[in-house]
Design an enzyme around this catalytic site. Structure first.
Site, PDB file in Angstrom:
ATOM      1  N   ASP A  36       0.837  -1.264   0.105  1.00  9.51           N
ATOM      2  CA  ASP A  36       0.009  -0.001   0.043  1.00  9.51           C
ATOM      3  C   ASP A  36       0.704   1.169  -0.049  1.00  9.51           C
ATOM      4  O   ASP A  36       0.533   2.308   0.434  1.00  9.51           O
ATOM      5  CB  ASP A  36      -0.896   0.092   1.091  1.00  9.51           C
ATOM      6  CG  ASP A  36      -1.794  -1.077   1.110  1.00  9.51           C
ATOM      7  OD1 ASP A  36      -2.411  -1.543   0.002  1.00  9.51           O
ATOM      8  OD2 ASP A  36      -2.751  -1.481   2.114  1.00  9.51           O
ATOM      9  N   CYS A  96     -23.222  -9.528  -4.015  1.00  8.14           N
ATOM     10  CA  CYS A  96     -22.297  -8.289  -3.601  1.00  8.14           C
ATOM     11  C   CYS A  96     -23.012  -7.065  -4.275  1.00  8.14           C
ATOM     12  O   CYS A  96     -23.180  -6.026  -3.203  1.00  8.14           O
ATOM     13  CB  CYS A  96     -20.932  -8.557  -4.142  1.00  8.14           C
ATOM     14  SG  CYS A  96     -20.834  -8.595  -5.726  1.00  8.14           S
ATOM     15  N   CYS A 100     -24.723  -4.398  -1.447  1.00  9.94           N
ATOM     16  CA  CYS A 100     -23.984  -3.019  -0.992  1.00  9.94           C
ATOM     17  C   CYS A 100     -25.215  -2.027  -0.357  1.00  9.94           C
ATOM     18  O   CYS A 100     -26.131  -1.557  -0.820  1.00  9.94           O
ATOM     19  CB  CYS A 100     -23.475  -2.463  -2.185  1.00  9.94           C
ATOM     20  SG  CYS A 100     -22.439  -1.206  -1.906  1.00  9.94           S
ATOM     21  N   CYS A 146     -19.958  -6.861   1.053  1.00 12.65           N
ATOM     22  CA  CYS A 146     -20.043  -7.711  -0.244  1.00 12.65           C
ATOM     23  C   CYS A 146     -19.000  -8.822  -0.039  1.00 12.65           C
ATOM     24  O   CYS A 146     -19.236  -9.688  -0.867  1.00 12.65           O
ATOM     25  CB  CYS A 146     -19.149  -6.553  -1.270  1.00 12.65           C
ATOM     26  SG  CYS A 146     -17.481  -6.104  -0.970  1.00 12.65           S
ATOM     27  N   CYS A 150     -20.589 -13.144  -0.282  1.00 16.33           N
ATOM     28  CA  CYS A 150     -19.986 -13.697  -1.308  1.00 16.33           C
ATOM     29  C   CYS A 150     -19.878 -15.140  -1.021  1.00 16.33           C
ATOM     30  O   CYS A 150     -19.279 -15.849  -0.279  1.00 16.33           O
ATOM     31  CB  CYS A 150     -18.420 -13.114  -1.569  1.00 16.33           C
ATOM     32  SG  CYS A 150     -17.720 -13.886  -2.940  1.00 16.33           S
TER      33      CYS A 150
END
Length: 200
Positions: A36, A96, A100, A146, A150
């Site tokens: 990151d 998903c 949301c 989400c 799944c």
């Protein structure tokens, strides 16, 4: 992951060891670990390298593991043969998209980040759009809806090395009302060792 140990340091240590190994494979090889800290398309890279496929929620889904994975990279000059990409396996599933809370997943594989709870609670500065407040609810650091719905995550056992990332006891059942009264020192004590300081 926000209630456990910040993954950046632990993952960065592993990637440094991997980069050192890669550099030792041939003279003059460069290898740089990333977690990151560089603008790379890590999910796309992971998908092209055969680690998984990008699901309709935009996350990498590793077969047999699911989407609860941490991604880091070693960028290297060493020539490596990639595995074949894995074709998408979402089929007709739209769980998903349907789940949301802010309808940020506007269609398969397309996320409107301006509506995403993760963006709104971690990156966005200023007041929230009143139309999105109900969807954000009491979330203060991202959203996993989400991933929770799944099918690729259903019934997955916790990885053996996931223990450091389990919620710290002080954050496991933290109530939002209690956080609102914290001063700077109190917030520092609560967030110590976690990624909660990122949004401020």
């Amino acid at each position: 992951y926000a209630r456990g140990q910040d993954y950046h340091n632990g993952l960065r240590k592993r990637l440094r060891r991997l980069a050192a190994f890669v550099r030792a494979l041939a003279p003059g090889v460069s290898a740089r670990p990333l977690v990151d800290d560089a603008p790379v398309l890590e999910r796309a890279w992971a998908s092209r390298a055969g680690l998984g496929f990008v699901g309709k929620n935009g996350l990498l889904i590793a077969p047999g593991v699911g989407s609860y994975v941490l991604l880091g990279e070693v960028v290297t000059t060493l020539e490596l043969a990639p595995d074949d990409p894995i074709p998408g396996r979402c089929g007709a599933c739209t769980r998903c998209l349907d789940a949301c809370p802010t309808q940020a997943l506007v269609r398969p594989f397309v996320l409107d980040a301006r509506r995403c709870v993760a963006y709104l609670t971690i990156e966005h500065e200023g007041p929230l759009d009143p139309a999105l407040r109900e969807g954000v609810g009491e979330r203060v650091f991202g959203c996993d809806v989400c991933q929770e719905v799944c099918p690729f995550n259903a019934g997955r056992a916790e990885a053996a090395d996931a223990q450091p990332f389990r919620p710290h006891a002080r954050l496991d059942d933290a109530a939002l009302e209690g956080w609102l009264g914290l001063d700077a020192a109190g917030f520092e004590a609560v967030r110590a060792g976690s990624p909660l300081g990122r949004p401020g």
